[in-house]
Design an enzyme around this catalytic site. Structure first.
Site, mmCIF file in Angstrom:
data_model
loop_
_atom_site.group_PDB
_atom_site.id
_atom_site.type_symbol
_atom_site.label_atom_id
_atom_site.label_comp_id
_atom_site.label_asym_id
_atom_site.label_seq_id
_atom_site.Cartn_x
_atom_site.Cartn_y
_atom_site.Cartn_z
ATOM 1 N N ASP A 168 25.133 -11.324 1.350
ATOM 2 C CA ASP A 168 25.592 -10.268 0.451
ATOM 3 C C ASP A 168 25.683 -8.910 1.142
ATOM 4 O O ASP A 168 26.155 -7.958 0.523
ATOM 5 C CB ASP A 168 24.669 -10.172 -0.772
ATOM 6 C CG ASP A 168 25.406 -10.493 -2.062
ATOM 7 O OD1 ASP A 168 26.509 -11.067 -1.986
ATOM 8 O OD2 ASP A 168 24.900 -10.152 -3.143
ATOM 9 N N ASP A 493 17.449 -16.238 -12.785
ATOM 10 C CA ASP A 493 17.029 -17.627 -12.670
ATOM 11 C C ASP A 493 16.416 -18.154 -13.968
ATOM 12 O O ASP A 493 16.897 -19.134 -14.541
ATOM 13 C CB ASP A 493 16.053 -17.795 -11.502
ATOM 14 C CG ASP A 493 15.017 -16.672 -11.447
ATOM 15 O OD1 ASP A 493 14.886 -15.941 -12.444
ATOM 16 O OD2 ASP A 493 14.345 -16.529 -10.415
#
Length: 779
Positions: A168, A493
């Protein structure tokens, strides 16, 4: 704890034990025996002592509330006792939720050696592995390299495996490190498979705990030394390159790849998808595919943190290998057991589980760090005591790493829903998956349950890959809402897992020995607080939204016990308020010569006394049963108080500011310590370094609580000598001082081991304000 022993046929291997490879275990006689044996067994866990202690603690908490109500009835209303009652009511609620969660614990045991006997190599399903990294400074590339090498060397057919690395930060250093690691992988993978190496992260394997012994052959010892020399060369090359403050990308990236990294900004760049290695011949003993992905980023687009990166990997891999299963790992979580994927496949390959089980979650175990868990972030009791209770209902939550998903579940398929027949309207497919005909074909193939998938080829048009990795691709689609990982929380998550389970899916919790994966826990105070604050902020974002778990149970298919778990964990941040209030009560009482606990001559004094003793006795038993020391118990108890009153409090403040429109949630990457040398990887002793601090305001509440207790004790002794009635308050105050002992040492420490002067000044001012307001109440 009573657990059925493993069958004698299951062998636990050491790091350098010889072990036959998958293709060597195919015999008619073995297959006949394996057909009668299960791949997965569910074992009930009985904990009678823990259950009795839970019941006693809940009874005492309720008795304490009854004492408060009787006090109001006999003595009238009191603000002091009302505050104590509200705090204790909160503690009772959270304790009842926790006890309900732990009810009916189970453990699942898998038999991967039986899977090898039942399935030929070509029958094993394909698996895509996602490794995510976001910052080469906070997450050194050598950590990512070790994780990738452990994945490439998995004991799984190489032609059924593909590894995708999401960078990223669009870092040429990370790209360069992976290209160098690939060269080492060409000799590392064959070495691991030849000698049946168990731990396949090089830095861990070559540490002192995994060294050779005299029983190995001369050939092995020679190759072992050669392999260690090659790894040290790789490590030195990567770490020395990373030490330069600035470097020209052309020094790291050669050929046509240079144009992709020249003049790139980590927050403003085009998508990059590079095939670093392709197993073109499809050898099962070769090196699996390795693909580098850096999604497009532009300043005006929301990138949704890790969830956005994972969704890009899902689409890119869908256009390449499109495996039916996806394993995701953080960059610091390496494969500790080469059988990890086979263990998960044991639970997923059954036709019944195909319509019931969405994902398999392995617990987070940690390597290195302090021997006795100085910062209380290894979650030992949570892993061994709480989560098995979830496994007995609808299954554990998704923990963000060490998890194997079904691809079709991430694409939005419901449980017990037949695979689509390919006749869905094109408009609905585009609306759901985005404007890419290529990806629509891939997603349709996955939802149809195709064994080989589409297209299962890395040679895909670059334009199509760049399109699905673009920052605008998800616009006006269902990504982040119904498809892929869910957006809207810093803890994507647990949010994604809850939403999957609210659709009726179950999950499986596997906690094998040795652990399937090992990760890196924060090893200093600032990193620990940053991580805890981010988690609590994300939890509160979910709870105070339309996706609250209570709604998921009322209007969805989330199991009530699982709903209790999500409510319990999402409200951890709120616990900072009653804990801070309760911590202030003994100091207030000592300053004002009052009391909020039963007097020494009252028989009700045994309620809080027994509650304190039984709770701590239970915690000691849990830690000893988990193989940890009493010192680890104490560190975790101490950090529970410190985290709650410091990091958790700031998560509440952050959420309030967000709801008021005064701030936005920021995803703060936790700094990873680079334990990459072959001499690293072991546990360190506690005394090698004290608690660390920095200039962050996160340390102000803890310093203030400590100063309040010290000041209150001093005033009670010198200004108003404590009467026997105040013994309980004195004990509470002393207990809090012991809990915040690292802060007391930090008040006299220097450098990063000392509390900054600015923090001391802020806490001193708050303490004086507290004393002034307390004395005003008795004037």
């Amino acid at each position: 704890m009573k657990i059925t022993p493993l069958p004698r046929g299951l062998i636990l291997y050491t790091h350098t034990t010889f072990r036959p490879h998958i293709s060597h275990l195919d015999s008619p006689m073995a297959n006949a025996n394996a057909n009668a044996a299960p791949l997965l067994e569910r074992v009930a866990i009985t904990r009678p002592i823990d259950a009795v202690l839970d019941a006693a603690i809940c009874f005492l908490l309720i008795s304490l509330l009854a004492y408060r109500l009787l006090f109001f009835y006999n003595h009238g209303f009191s603000f002091l006792h009302a505050a104590a009652f509200l705090c204790e009511a909160w503690f009772t609620l959270t304790s009842l939720l926790h006890v309900s969660i732990k009810f009916n614990p189970v453990r699942f045991t898998t038999y991967p050696h039986r899977l090898r006997l039942l399935k030929r190599v070509e029958e094993l399903p394909r698996v895509d592995v996602f490794v995510t990294t976001a910052d080469p400074t906070l997450e050194p590339p050598i950590i990512t390299v070790n994780t990738v090498l452990s994945v490439l060397a998995l004991d799984y057919p190489a032609n059924k495996l593909a590894c995708y690395v999401s960078d990223d930060a669009c870092s040429p250093l990370t790209f360069y490190s992976l290209t160098q690691a690939l060269k080492f992988a060409q000799i590392w993978v064959p070495f691991c498979r030849k000698y049946g190496v168990q731990v396949r992260a090089p830095f861990r394997y070559f540490s002192g705990s995994c060294s050779t012994d005299d029983g190995e052959s001369a050939e092995f010892r020679r190759e072992w030394k050669e392999m260690k020399v090659e790894y040290e060369k790789l490590r030195s090359m990567i770490e020395e390159t990373g030490q330069f403050q600035t470097f020209d990308p052309r020094d790291l990236v050669r050929g046509g790849d240079y144009a992709n990294f020249s003049a790139t900004d980590s927050k403003n760049h085009a998508p990059i998808v590079k095939i670093l290695w392709e197993n073109k011949e499809g050898h099962e003993d070769g090196v699996p595919h390795l693909v580098y992905v850096s999604r497009e980023k532009r300043p005006k687009y929301s990138h949704h943190f890790k969830a956005g990166a994972m969704n890009v990997l899902t689409r890119v891999s869908g256009l390449m290998t499109n495996a039916p299963y996806i394993l995701n790992l953080d960059c610091d979580v390496f494969v500790n057991d080469s059988n990890a994927i086979l263990q998960a496949i044991c639970t997923l390959i059954d036709p019944k589980s195909d319509q019931e089980v969405a994902f398999v979650q392995f617990p987070q175990h940690f390597y290195g760090g302090s021997k006795h868990d100085l910062y209380g972030n290894h979650f030992i009791v949570f892993r061994e005591s709480t989560v098995p209770g979830l496994a007995g209902s609808q299954g554990p939550c998704y923990m963000g790493t060490g998890c194997i998903h079904r691809r079709k579940v991430l694409y939005g398929q419901l449980p017990n829903q037949p695979n689509i027949n390919g006749k869905l309207s094109e408009t609905k497919l585009f609306k759901k998956f985005g404007n890419s005909e290529h990806f629509i074909k891939s997603a349709t193939s996955a939802l149809m349950g195709a064994a080989d998938g589409y297209p299962n080829s890395l040679q895909y048009p670059v334009e199509a890959l760049n399109k699905v990795a673009g920052c605008g691709y998800e616009y006006d689609s269902c990504w982040g809402v119904e498809v892929g990982l869910y957006y809207g929380s810093a803890t994507e998550d647990i949010f994604t897992g809850m939403m999957i389970q609210s659709r009726g899916w179950k999950s499986i919790y596997l906690n094998p020995n040795p652990p399937a994966f090992l990760g890196c826990a924060p090893t200093n105070g600032p990193a620990t607080f940053t991580q805890q604050k981010r988690w609590m902020t994300g939890f509160l974002e979910i709870f105070f939204s339309k996706n609250c778990p209570i709604f998921a149970t009322l209007f969805g298919k989330l199991h009530p016990r699982l709903c209790m778990f999500y409510v319990w964990i999402y409200l951890w941040g709120i616990s900072s308020i009653p804990e801070l209030c309760y911590a202030a009560l003994p100091a207030y009482c000592l300053i004002t010569n009052s009391h909020f606990l039963p007097k020494l001559q009252e028989r009700e004094i045994f309620i809080p006394f027994l509650l304190f003793v039984l709770y701590n006795f239970q915690q000691v038993l849990l830690y000893l049963k988990s193989g940890k020391s009493i010192r680890a118990y104490w560190n975790n108890q101490r950090m529970a108080r410190i985290n709650t009153m410091c990091a958790y409090l700031f998560s509440v403040v952050g959420i309030v500011l967000k709801f008021l429109g005064l701030s936005e949630t920021m995803f703060e990457v936790t700094k990873k310590e680079s334990s990459s040398s072959s001499d690293d990887g072991g546990e360190i002793d506690e005394d090698s370094g004290p608690f660390t601090f920095d200039e962050s305001s996160l340390f102000v509440p803890g310093t203030t609580v400590l100063m309040m207790q010290l000041t209150a004790l001093f005033m009670s002794i010198w200004r108003r000598p404590a009467k026997p009635d105040g013994v309980g308050e004195v004990m509470c105050s002393v207990w809090l001082i012991f809990c915040f002992w690292p802060f007391l040492k930090g008040m006299f420490g220097k450098g990063r081991f000392g509390i900054p002067f600015s923090t001391m000044c802020k806490s001193s001012a708050l303490t004086m304000l507290f004393v002034y307001l307390s004395e005003k109440t008795i004037m």
